[in-house]
Scaffold this active site. Sequence first.
Site, PDB file in Angstrom:
ATOM      1  N   GLY A   1      33.401 -33.434  15.102  1.00 54.96           N
ATOM      2  CA  GLY A   1      31.973 -33.537  15.429  1.00 54.96           C
ATOM      3  C   GLY A   1      31.369 -34.776  14.789  1.00 54.96           C
ATOM      4  N   ARG A   2      30.067 -34.749  14.634  1.00 52.11           N
ATOM      5  CA  ARG A   2      29.363 -35.920  14.091  1.00 52.11           C
ATOM      6  C   ARG A   2      29.906 -36.347  12.730  1.00 52.11           C
ATOM      7  NH1 ARG A   2      25.169 -33.090  16.792  1.00 52.11           N
ATOM      8  NH2 ARG A   2      25.630 -31.495  15.255  1.00 52.11           N
ATOM      9  N   ILE A   3      30.077 -35.376  11.831  1.00 55.15           N
ATOM     10  CA  ILE A   3      30.494 -35.744  10.468  1.00 55.15           C
ATOM     11  C   ILE A   3      31.941 -36.235  10.476  1.00 55.15           C
ATOM     12  CG2 ILE A   3      30.810 -34.932   8.100  1.00 55.15           C
ATOM     13  CD1 ILE A   3      28.454 -32.959   8.638  1.00 55.15           C
TER      14      ILE A   3
ATOM     15  N   THR B   1      34.227 -30.530   2.632  1.00 61.53           N
ATOM     16  CA  THR B   1      32.770 -30.715   2.549  1.00 61.53           C
ATOM     17  C   THR B   1      32.096 -29.902   3.654  1.00 61.53           C
ATOM     18  OG1 THR B   1      32.950 -32.687   3.940  1.00 61.53           O
ATOM     19  CG2 THR B   1      32.857 -33.051   1.560  1.00 61.53           C
TER      20      THR B   1
ATOM     21  N   ARG C   1      32.553 -25.797   4.793  1.00 63.17           N
ATOM     22  CA  ARG C   1      32.123 -24.506   4.262  1.00 63.17           C
ATOM     23  C   ARG C   1      33.283 -23.884   3.493  1.00 63.17           C
ATOM     24  NH1 ARG C   1      27.693 -25.848   4.901  1.00 63.17           N
ATOM     25  NH2 ARG C   1      25.959 -24.850   5.988  1.00 63.17           N
TER      26      ARG C   1
ATOM     27  N   GLU D   1      30.340 -19.058  -3.613  1.00 66.09           N
ATOM     28  CA  GLU D   1      29.463 -20.168  -3.931  1.00 66.09           C
ATOM     29  C   GLU D   1      28.160 -19.614  -4.493  1.00 66.09           C
ATOM     30  OE1 GLU D   1      27.674 -23.580  -1.198  1.00 66.09           O
ATOM     31  OE2 GLU D   1      29.854 -23.537  -1.135  1.00 66.09           O
TER      32      GLU D   1
ATOM     33  N   HIS E   1      28.099 -28.363  -3.875  1.00 68.26           N
ATOM     34  CA  HIS E   1      27.502 -28.388  -2.524  1.00 68.26           C
ATOM     35  C   HIS E   1      26.389 -29.440  -2.430  1.00 68.26           C
ATOM     36  CE1 HIS E   1      26.925 -25.767   1.328  1.00 68.26           C
ATOM     37  NE2 HIS E   1      26.630 -27.024   1.557  1.00 68.26           N
TER      38      HIS E   1
END
Length: 310
Positions: free
Chosen positions: A154-156, A221, A223, A252, A271
């Site tokens: 995707g974008r990242i 980076t 989940r 988390e 995070h």
Amino acid sequence: MSRCFVTRDLPGAALDRLRADHEVEVWPDRFPPSRERLIDGARSAQGLLCMLTDPIDAQLIASCPDLRAISNYAVGVDNIDVAAATARAIQVGNTPGVLTEATADLTLALTLAVLRRLPEGQAAVLSGGWRTWEPAFLLGRDLNGATVLLIGAGRIGQAVARRLEGFRARVVLAGRGDPLPALLAEADVVSLHCPLTEQTRALIGATELAAMKATAVLVNTARGPIVDTAALEAALRAGEIAAAALDVTDPEPLPADHPLLSAPGALVVPHTGSATHAAREAMADLAVDNLLAGLSGDPMPHRVATRPGP
Ligand code: GLV
Ligand code: GLV
């Protein structure tokens, strides 16, 4: 004028735009509201602006009869039961795009930190271990020429791929349905950029870690629950992989005495993928834009659609 519940104060001035037209209650604490307080705040609200630390499940949605818009201050929406919201015609919004570059930067920072052993280097300096220059002291591995497997295109993932071109790494982008074991076996760096869904939960477990090279590093980076924490700790202790650099963990936050933290090659940051002034202020703007649109009955600029099933 609608009533909005905002579950944390946000950087920048975006909330002032919300306050200009609506009655806004902002949860004032550093820690998220308990489930009870979250329901208390949202029960009589038409708009909810929430964080990734707020579980917005079907039962909570059912407790809020007036709710028309849920705006998540995050790109990931795994904390929200989007199907339950959609069934009630409640729009759900997220904040894509504005945090892509910041998160990609942190991915590279983490990757280089473990490849070049920065945590060990700093620890050596602080503990007096830097006694002289040595030919074979703290040797790491090159990103130049490394094969980097990006899971999630995707974008990242694409923004990370762009950066890796500059490092002259060999990038392999894996999307849904690509055969992981063969790709994992070839990679020097494996970096996760997929959303957390029922299909990606524990995507990286004991089998996948065993398929990786002993010299490889894992970077997350995305989940925490995409990786099986116990399997990762075991793989690091057994030397099945060289290092893991994590911005997200399961659970988390990760308690300071969690055994993963003392496993060899573990680097964990809290995070902070999108934690730049610019990204967090832009996220606040998008989250408020989404909420304003949802409250006035217009389509949100960044509306999350229900995911198609497997
Ligand atoms: C952060 O993790 C986000 O999803 O925006
Ligand atoms: C998130 O913005 C992604 O699509 O990677």
